[in-house]
Design a protein around this motif. Structure first.
Motif, PDB file in Angstrom:
ATOM      1  N   ILE A   1      -4.856   9.100   3.198  1.00 21.68           N
ATOM      2  CA  ILE A   1      -4.221  10.361   2.829  1.00 21.68           C
ATOM      3  C   ILE A   1      -3.309  10.159   1.623  1.00 21.68           C
ATOM      4  CG2 ILE A   1      -2.604  12.153   3.617  1.00 21.68           C
ATOM      5  CD1 ILE A   1      -3.713  11.679   6.466  1.00 21.68           C
ATOM      6  N   LEU A   2      -2.549   9.074   1.641  1.00 21.57           N
ATOM      7  CA  LEU A   2      -1.650   8.780   0.522  1.00 21.57           C
ATOM      8  C   LEU A   2      -2.427   8.559  -0.772  1.00 21.57           C
ATOM      9  CD1 LEU A   2       0.862   6.418   2.343  1.00 21.57           C
ATOM     10  CD2 LEU A   2       1.494   8.507   1.135  1.00 21.57           C
TER      11      LEU A   2
ATOM     12  N   MET B   1       0.816  -1.213   0.000  1.00 20.47           N
ATOM     13  CA  MET B   1       0.000   0.000   0.000  1.00 20.47           C
ATOM     14  C   MET B   1       0.852   1.265   0.000  1.00 20.47           C
ATOM     15  SD  MET B   1      -3.100  -1.220   2.494  1.00 20.47           S
ATOM     16  CE  MET B   1      -4.108  -2.637   2.043  1.00 20.47           C
ATOM     17  N   TRP B   2       2.034   1.175   0.536  1.00 29.04           N
ATOM     18  CA  TRP B   2       2.971   2.299   0.452  1.00 29.04           C
ATOM     19  C   TRP B   2       3.489   2.446  -0.978  1.00 29.04           C
ATOM     20  CZ3 TRP B   2       4.584   6.444   3.078  1.00 29.04           C
ATOM     21  CH2 TRP B   2       5.790   7.031   2.729  1.00 29.04           C
ATOM     22  N   LYS B   3       3.937   1.336  -1.553  1.00 24.71           N
ATOM     23  CA  LYS B   3       4.552   1.381  -2.887  1.00 24.71           C
ATOM     24  C   LYS B   3       3.566   1.804  -3.966  1.00 24.71           C
ATOM     25  CE  LYS B   3       8.028  -2.199  -1.943  1.00 24.71           C
ATOM     26  NZ  LYS B   3       8.423  -3.606  -2.239  1.00 24.71           N
TER      27      LYS B   3
ATOM     28  N   GLY C   1      -3.829  10.401  -6.145  1.00 24.27           N
ATOM     29  CA  GLY C   1      -4.916  10.349  -7.115  1.00 24.27           C
ATOM     30  C   GLY C   1      -5.396   8.939  -7.378  1.00 24.27           C
ATOM     31  N   LEU C   2      -5.346   8.086  -6.362  1.00 17.03           N
ATOM     32  CA  LEU C   2      -5.759   6.689  -6.496  1.00 17.03           C
ATOM     33  C   LEU C   2      -7.033   6.431  -5.700  1.00 17.03           C
ATOM     34  CD1 LEU C   2      -2.344   4.882  -5.901  1.00 17.03           C
ATOM     35  CD2 LEU C   2      -3.510   5.146  -8.084  1.00 17.03           C
ATOM     36  N   GLN C   3      -7.696   5.329  -6.010  1.00 16.03           N
ATOM     37  CA  GLN C   3      -8.796   4.857  -5.184  1.00 16.03           C
ATOM     38  C   GLN C   3      -8.743   3.332  -5.149  1.00 16.03           C
ATOM     39  OE1 GLN C   3     -13.024   5.314  -6.184  1.00 16.03           O
ATOM     40  NE2 GLN C   3     -13.313   6.296  -4.202  1.00 16.03           N
ATOM     41  N   VAL C   4      -7.742   2.838  -4.436  1.00 10.58           N
ATOM     42  CA  VAL C   4      -7.621   1.400  -4.256  1.00 10.58           C
ATOM     43  C   VAL C   4      -8.642   0.932  -3.235  1.00 10.58           C
ATOM     44  CG1 VAL C   4      -6.079  -0.477  -3.585  1.00 10.58           C
ATOM     45  CG2 VAL C   4      -5.164   1.509  -4.812  1.00 10.58           C
ATOM     46  N   PHE C   5      -8.733   1.675  -2.134  1.00 15.37           N
ATOM     47  CA  PHE C   5      -9.718   1.358  -1.110  1.00 15.37           C
ATOM     48  C   PHE C   5     -10.909   2.300  -1.209  1.00 15.37           C
ATOM     49  CE2 PHE C   5     -11.598   2.557   2.967  1.00 15.37           C
ATOM     50  CZ  PHE C   5     -12.170   1.344   3.312  1.00 15.37           C
ATOM     51  N   ALA C   6     -12.098   1.724  -1.162  1.00 15.95           N
ATOM     52  CA  ALA C   6     -13.336   2.501  -1.080  1.00 15.95           C
ATOM     53  C   ALA C   6     -14.288   1.737  -0.169  1.00 15.95           C
ATOM     54  CB  ALA C   6     -13.961   2.682  -2.460  1.00 15.95           C
ATOM     55  N   LYS C   7     -14.988   2.461   0.690  1.00 19.57           N
ATOM     56  CA  LYS C   7     -15.876   1.814   1.656  1.00 19.57           C
ATOM     57  C   LYS C   7     -16.983   1.021   0.965  1.00 19.57           C
ATOM     58  CE  LYS C   7     -15.112   5.012   5.486  1.00 19.57           C
ATOM     59  NZ  LYS C   7     -15.700   5.986   6.427  1.00 19.57           N
ATOM     60  N   GLU C   8     -17.379   1.469  -0.225  1.00 17.34           N
ATOM     61  CA  GLU C   8     -18.427   0.756  -0.947  1.00 17.34           C
ATOM     62  C   GLU C   8     -17.965  -0.640  -1.366  1.00 17.34           C
ATOM     63  OE1 GLU C   8     -17.168   3.727  -1.920  1.00 17.34           O
ATOM     64  OE2 GLU C   8     -18.693   4.968  -0.948  1.00 17.34           O
ATOM     65  N   LYS C   9     -16.696  -0.784  -1.680  1.00 23.38           N
ATOM     66  CA  LYS C   9     -16.136  -2.067  -2.110  1.00 23.38           C
ATOM     67  C   LYS C   9     -15.792  -2.964  -0.927  1.00 23.38           C
ATOM     68  CE  LYS C   9     -12.955  -2.033  -5.258  1.00 23.38           C
ATOM     69  NZ  LYS C   9     -11.698  -1.634  -5.960  1.00 23.38           N
ATOM     70  N   PHE C  10     -15.397  -2.341   0.195  1.00 24.73           N
ATOM     71  CA  PHE C  10     -14.947  -3.103   1.353  1.00 24.73           C
ATOM     72  C   PHE C  10     -15.645  -2.568   2.616  1.00 24.73           C
ATOM     73  CE2 PHE C  10     -11.452  -2.861  -1.737  1.00 24.73           C
ATOM     74  CZ  PHE C  10     -11.276  -4.209  -2.023  1.00 24.73           C
TER      75      PHE C  10
ATOM     76  N   ARG D   1       6.918  15.350   0.150  1.00 18.89           N
ATOM     77  CA  ARG D   1       7.626  14.160  -0.350  1.00 18.89           C
ATOM     78  C   ARG D   1       7.206  13.832  -1.776  1.00 18.89           C
ATOM     79  NH1 ARG D   1       8.596   9.432   3.983  1.00 18.89           N
ATOM     80  NH2 ARG D   1       9.771   8.744   2.166  1.00 18.89           N
ATOM     81  N   PHE D   2       5.906  13.947  -2.069  1.00 18.80           N
ATOM     82  CA  PHE D   2       5.435  13.703  -3.428  1.00 18.80           C
ATOM     83  C   PHE D   2       6.064  14.705  -4.399  1.00 18.80           C
ATOM     84  CE2 PHE D   2       2.032  11.063  -1.700  1.00 18.80           C
ATOM     85  CZ  PHE D   2       1.852  10.125  -2.700  1.00 18.80           C
ATOM     86  N   GLN D   3       6.128  15.960  -3.992  1.00 20.27           N
ATOM     87  CA  GLN D   3       6.727  16.999  -4.841  1.00 20.27           C
ATOM     88  C   GLN D   3       8.210  16.743  -5.072  1.00 20.27           C
ATOM     89  OE1 GLN D   3       5.651  20.478  -2.596  1.00 20.27           O
ATOM     90  NE2 GLN D   3       3.618  20.654  -3.543  1.00 20.27           N
ATOM     91  N   ALA D   4       8.893  16.279  -4.041  1.00 18.81           N
ATOM     92  CA  ALA D   4      10.332  15.983  -4.171  1.00 18.81           C
ATOM     93  C   ALA D   4      10.568  14.821  -5.128  1.00 18.81           C
ATOM     94  CB  ALA D   4      10.913  15.671  -2.798  1.00 18.81           C
ATOM     95  N   VAL D   5       9.708  13.807  -5.036  1.00 17.60           N
ATOM     96  CA  VAL D   5       9.842  12.652  -5.940  1.00 17.60           C
ATOM     97  C   VAL D   5       9.576  13.093  -7.383  1.00 17.60           C
ATOM     98  CG1 VAL D   5       8.819  10.442  -6.595  1.00 17.60           C
ATOM     99  CG2 VAL D   5       9.318  10.924  -4.196  1.00 17.60           C
ATOM    100  N   ALA D   6       8.528  13.899  -7.577  1.00 17.27           N
ATOM    101  CA  ALA D   6       8.186  14.377  -8.929  1.00 17.27           C
ATOM    102  C   ALA D   6       9.315  15.236  -9.509  1.00 17.27           C
ATOM    103  CB  ALA D   6       6.902  15.182  -8.868  1.00 17.27           C
ATOM    104  N   ALA D   7       9.941  16.048  -8.673  1.00 21.85           N
ATOM    105  CA  ALA D   7      11.011  16.935  -9.152  1.00 21.85           C
ATOM    106  C   ALA D   7      12.274  16.155  -9.510  1.00 21.85           C
ATOM    107  CB  ALA D   7      11.325  17.973  -8.085  1.00 21.85           C
ATOM    108  N   SER D   8      12.433  14.974  -8.910  1.00 19.45           N
ATOM    109  CA  SER D   8      13.647  14.196  -9.153  1.00 19.45           C
ATOM    110  C   SER D   8      13.564  13.386 -10.443  1.00 19.45           C
ATOM    111  CB  SER D   8      13.908  13.262  -7.972  1.00 19.45           C
ATOM    112  OG  SER D   8      12.905  12.253  -7.887  1.00 19.45           O
ATOM    113  N   LYS D   9      12.377  13.343 -11.048  1.00 20.72           N
ATOM    114  CA  LYS D   9      12.198  12.511 -12.256  1.00 20.72           C
ATOM    115  C   LYS D   9      12.340  13.360 -13.520  1.00 20.72           C
ATOM    116  CE  LYS D   9       9.296   9.074 -10.011  1.00 20.72           C
ATOM    117  NZ  LYS D   9       7.988   8.388  -9.960  1.00 20.72           N
TER     118      LYS D   9
END
Length: 221
Positions: free
Chosen positions: A165-166, A108-110, A171-180, A213-221
């Motif tokens: 929060i992650l 879930m982190w990755k 911009g993901l929706q792996v978990f949703a209360k409707e599904k689980f 952290r997300f901004q730093a990762v995006a800037a490094s690519k």
């Protein structure tokens, strides 16, 4: 000097597990904030093998690794039991705690930091993991026996709070209360517990920290 000290970081789910357990037991402690980019000599002294937080220092003796620390806390101090007393239920709790740490948290982190084909594979993996948790919670309020928060619930704090929060930031929706729905109800019960609410990082502060952290990762690519 405090009898109990906790070396950790405010944003770490692993540190927060220990704080929750100490609060559940009513144990007074001193929290020592670590800078993970410049680890203190004391942290390196007390955890020379992994050099990681959290580290609990009790009467000058260090205990490392969050699951080990949680067992130590439960065995050392009186108060509400975190681990089940029944041997079978205790073994089952250890199984689910390891499932969280070895399967759920890494995937879930990755998935929130990956892109493209790798992310799609991780999304499927996370979905399967959530299906397992959904089944495990069928007919239950919490993961352990009874109606109270226990060890397994505490180790699931990453899924209950950080992952949402992650997901939003990625911009993901792996978990949703409707599904689980079972997992969703467990999250609501967990987060509505007063001790849990008092010992989670403020959502706006944690969001801002992760956004950097997300901004730093995006800037490094």
């Amino acid at each position: 000097m405090a009898e109990v000290k906790l070396f950790g970081t405010w944003f770490s789910p692993f540190s927060r597990r220990i704080e929750i357990a100490l609060k559940l037991k009513g144990v007074e402690y001193e929290f020592i904030e670590e800078d993970l980019s410049n680890k203190s000599p004391l942290l390196l002294k007390y955890n020379p093998v992994h050099k990681k937080i959290p580290v609990l220092l009790h009467n000058g003796k260090p205990i490392c690794e969050s699951l080990v620390i949680l067992e130590y806390i439960d065995e050392t101090w009186e108060g509400p039991s975190i681990w089940p007393s029944d041997p079978y239920e205790r073994a089952t709790a250890r199984f689910w705690a390891k499932f969280f740490d070895e399967k759920c948290v890494p995937a879930m982190w990755k998935v929130c930091w990956s892109k493209g084909e790798e992310q799609e594979k991780l999304k499927e993996e996370c979905t399967q993991l959530l299906k397992i948790l959904e089944s495990a919670l069928s007919g239950k309020k919490f993961f352990g026996p009874g109606e109270n928060i226990g060890m397994v619930d505490v180790t699931g704090n990453f899924i209950a709070y950080w992952f949402g929060i992650l997901q939003e930031l990625a911009g993901l929706q792996v978990f949703a209360k409707e599904k689980f729905p079972n997992v969703g109800e467990w999250i609501d019960e967990f987060l509505n517990c007063s001790i849990i609410k008092e010992n989670l990082p403020p959502k706006d502060k944690l969001t801002a920290h992760l956004q950097v952290r997300f901004q730093a990762v995006a800037a490094s690519k």
